[in-house]
Scaffold this motif. Structure first.
Motif, PDB file in Angstrom:
ATOM      1  N   ALA A 179     -48.350  14.348   2.742  1.00 43.81           N
ATOM      2  CA  ALA A 179     -47.704  15.519   3.333  1.00 43.81           C
ATOM      3  C   ALA A 179     -47.992  16.791   2.542  1.00 43.81           C
ATOM      4  CB  ALA A 179     -46.196  15.283   3.427  1.00 43.81           C
ATOM      5  N   GLU A 226     -41.344  18.809   8.368  1.00 39.56           N
ATOM      6  CA  GLU A 226     -40.643  17.528   8.304  1.00 39.56           C
ATOM      7  C   GLU A 226     -40.013  17.393   6.927  1.00 39.56           C
ATOM      8  OE1 GLU A 226     -42.686  14.230  11.058  1.00 39.56           O
ATOM      9  OE2 GLU A 226     -43.997  14.927   9.443  1.00 39.56           O
ATOM     10  N   TRP A 228     -39.350  15.369   3.549  1.00 43.05           N
ATOM     11  CA  TRP A 228     -39.993  14.370   2.706  1.00 43.05           C
ATOM     12  C   TRP A 228     -39.337  14.342   1.325  1.00 43.05           C
ATOM     13  CZ3 TRP A 228     -44.110  11.241   4.226  1.00 43.05           C
ATOM     14  CH2 TRP A 228     -44.718  11.565   5.439  1.00 43.05           C
ATOM     15  N   SER A 244     -45.993  14.272  -2.234  1.00 49.94           N
ATOM     16  CA  SER A 244     -44.888  13.737  -1.444  1.00 49.94           C
ATOM     17  C   SER A 244     -44.856  12.216  -1.570  1.00 49.94           C
ATOM     18  CB  SER A 244     -45.025  14.135   0.023  1.00 49.94           C
ATOM     19  OG  SER A 244     -46.261  13.669   0.543  1.00 49.94           O
ATOM     20  N   LYS A 247     -41.022   9.350   3.431  1.00 54.20           N
ATOM     21  CA  LYS A 247     -40.410  10.241   4.415  1.00 54.20           C
ATOM     22  C   LYS A 247     -38.899  10.063   4.336  1.00 54.20           C
ATOM     23  CE  LYS A 247     -41.409  11.833   9.091  1.00 54.20           C
ATOM     24  NZ  LYS A 247     -42.188  11.562  10.320  1.00 54.20           N
TER      25      LYS A 247
END
Length: 574
Positions: A179, A226, A228, A244, A247
């Motif tokens: 990410a 999003e 993370w 990252s 999630k």
């Protein structure tokens, strides 16, 4: 272990193997005898209650010696219980891990396990807690996931500052995901080998979670994002370095899976960062507006078994309430406590709106706790800093971070965070840290990197170690129960008395029924193979023949080969 021994060119520097034995029972582990063949150093002794000892088995380096024949055995008696165990130092050649240690607890009905020695001078550890009265719990394998609920009768009246639990550092970094795109690597950024579900299974109950929104620079910045978990060097920098991990939705799912399977636990989630970052970090952070904050809170509300509206002070407050009330929350399903560090939210969100206590979401200052971060690189300095911190007088929950903080150059070009944790640092806890603990000096949270991992890159469940799990159980059951201010009731590990007077005689009793006390008496081989019902005479690593030159603890030296008098008829290697 000196860090330089992790370098390949020093791989043949020393033949020393250390075997740490941790005794968290009221019985002494009495060394009754030993024998060894081709060991240039062989140092063993009795381990008193509440202490640990690092024993030495140094394989000879003499020219002409056959290392395959190198063996040693140390025999222990557990007080006057009639129970015994044996430790064997042996070899498995050829193999990536040629040295092996066997903990044979069949003399106490607790099975056997063969361990690969992770590296030269890296200890292999055995932790035993419980008692003859209560039943014994050992580190050969993990017990039930809800270990806190299994000792609820012991800890239920204690506040969190009088309970010990494992914790994990940068808990969401069990993998490197894409990410965020920077020059950071797994070696200098990844801190765990197990996802949150399996960290919980290893006994961890305090989690250091760092969450960010990752915003896509293209096609549009910055409403395309999003959530993370991340690990970066500075969340407010113009172009931070880091990566990252999991999630955040997956972290929530992992927690809910565990709590559904293991009711009655107290789990603490400590959140940091709470700020945005571009997927190619540049131009500074994206501070959360109300939209991102509300979405994050909605994700927190997906976590099951939260505990809302708990006072933040007073006898029933978060700091002083007995943990039993948390464990009984949500219909005895337990409690997940959420604490937020909102320093970055306050730039765009009113302070009055920064927590939602009704939903079980609290500010980090609502629980009086201290961050015992040594911020030291060398393992020795880390150990001494932690020990000094928990021996100082304190009233707060102490999060003791038993982990090294190497500089960027070290973790990028020399040693990975995994090697620093698994080899020198985590094993040091048991031989250096435990002897400095006492009923009045102890950490509440023992936070580590790469929890449960004994060997580099070996993370399957049957390859993990239960040392930290068993240590936490033992510190709560045995050591803290010795402090009458913490535990005014008689310890459950002590024998029951036949009457109420001070001179009442002890009476024997069968071990109490407790899910922590397993009746398993099988064998776990070093390759993970498990035999649940082995032949009674099968002994891992036991030599059938004692070679001429074998030295006994009483000074006797054999002049010729003889059958091993302890050999019952079968031994095995895998």
């Amino acid at each position: 272990m000196r860090w330089m021994l992790m370098e390949p060119e020093y791989a043949a520097t020393t033949g020393r193997t250390y075997i740490t034995i941790v005794n968290l029972t009221p019985h002494p582990f009495v060394l009754t005898s030993t024998h060894q063949y081709q060991m240039s150093d062989w140092d063993w002794d009795t381990v008193p209650p509440g202490k640990s000892r690092q024993n030495v088995a140094e394989h000879t380096g003499k020219v002409g010696a056959n290392p395959i024949d190198t063996n040693g055995e140390a025999y222990y008696r557990i007080g006057d219980t009639g129970k015994t165990f044996v430790v064997r130092a042996t070899t498995h050649i050829p193999d990536t891990y040629p040295r092996r240690v066997v903990f044979d607890l069949s003399g106490m009905g607790k099975g056997q396990r063969e361990y690969k020695v992770p590296e030269q001078e890296v200890p292999v550890t055995l932790v035993i807690t419980g008692s003859d009265e209560y039943g014994f719990v050992t580190s050969l394998s993990h017990g039930p996931g809800n270990w806190m609920n299994s000792i609820k009768d012991v800890i239920q009246d204690r506040p969190l500052r009088h309970v010990v639990m494992p914790g994990t550092h940068d808990s969401g970094m069990s993998k490197i995901s894409g990410a965020i795109l920077t020059g950071a690597t797994s070696g200098n950024t990844q801190t765990q080998g197990l996802n949150m579900y399996n960290q919980l299974r290893t006994g961890a109950r305090w989690f250091d979670l760092r969450v960010q929104t990752v915003h896509q620079v293209a096609p549009s910045c910055c409403d395309n994002y999003e959530f993370w978990t991340t690990h970066i060097n500075d969340e407010t920098a113009d172009a931070p370095i880091g990566r990252s991990g999991e999630k955040f939705d997956d972290v929530v799912d992992n927690i809910n899976q565990f709590t559904a399977e293991n009711p009655g636990e107290v789990i603490i989630l400590q959140f940091r960062y709470l700020i945005g970052i571009r997927n190619v970090p540049s131009m500074g952070p994206e501070y959360w507006k109300t939209k991102q904050k509300d979405e994050f809170f909605d994700k927190l509300r997906r976590i099951n078994n939260r505990c809302g509206n708990i006072p933040t002070s007073g006898a029933n407050g978060l700091g002083d309430r007995g943990v039993g009330s948390f464990m009984s929350s949500n219909g005895n399903k337990g409690c997940v406590l959420i604490f937020l560090d909102t320093r970055h939210l306050e730039q765009n969100i009113a302070a009055a709106d920064r927590v939602a206590r009704a939903d079980g979401i609290y500010h980090k200052n609502d629980l009086p706790w201290s961050d015992g971060w040594p911020n030291k690189e060398d393992t020795k300095d880390v150990a001494e800093s932690n020990i000094n911190r928990w021996q100082a007088e304190r009233t707060n929950v102490l999060v003791s971070q038993w982990l090294s903080t190497p500089n960027f150059m070290t973790s990028t070009f020399v040693y990975s965070l995994q090697s620093i944790a698994v080899l020198p640092t985590n094993p040091t806890l048991y031989w250096r840290g435990v002897p400095e603990m006492s009923p009045t000096a102890f950490p509440n949270v023992i936070m580590v990197d790469y929890v449960g991992q004994i060997l580099m890159n070996e993370r399957a469940w049957d390859e993990l170690g239960a040392e930290l799990y068993t240590l936490a159980v033992g510190l709560n059951l045995y050591m803290l129960s010795e402090n009458c201010d913490i535990s005014p009731k008689r310890s459950v590990l002590l024998p029951k008395r036949s009457g109420s007077g001070s001179g009442s005689a002890r009476i024997a009793a069968a071990p109490q029924a407790n899910p922590l006390v397993s009746s398993w008496n099988g064998i776990i081989f070093a390759n993970g193979t498990t035999v649940n019902n082995p032949p009674p005479a099968l002994r891992l690593g036991q030599p059938a023949i004692l070679r001429g030159g074998t030295v006994f603890s009483n000074g006797t030296v054999l002049t010729k080969d003889i059958p091993n008098p302890e050999y019952k008829g079968a031994s095995a290697r895998v």
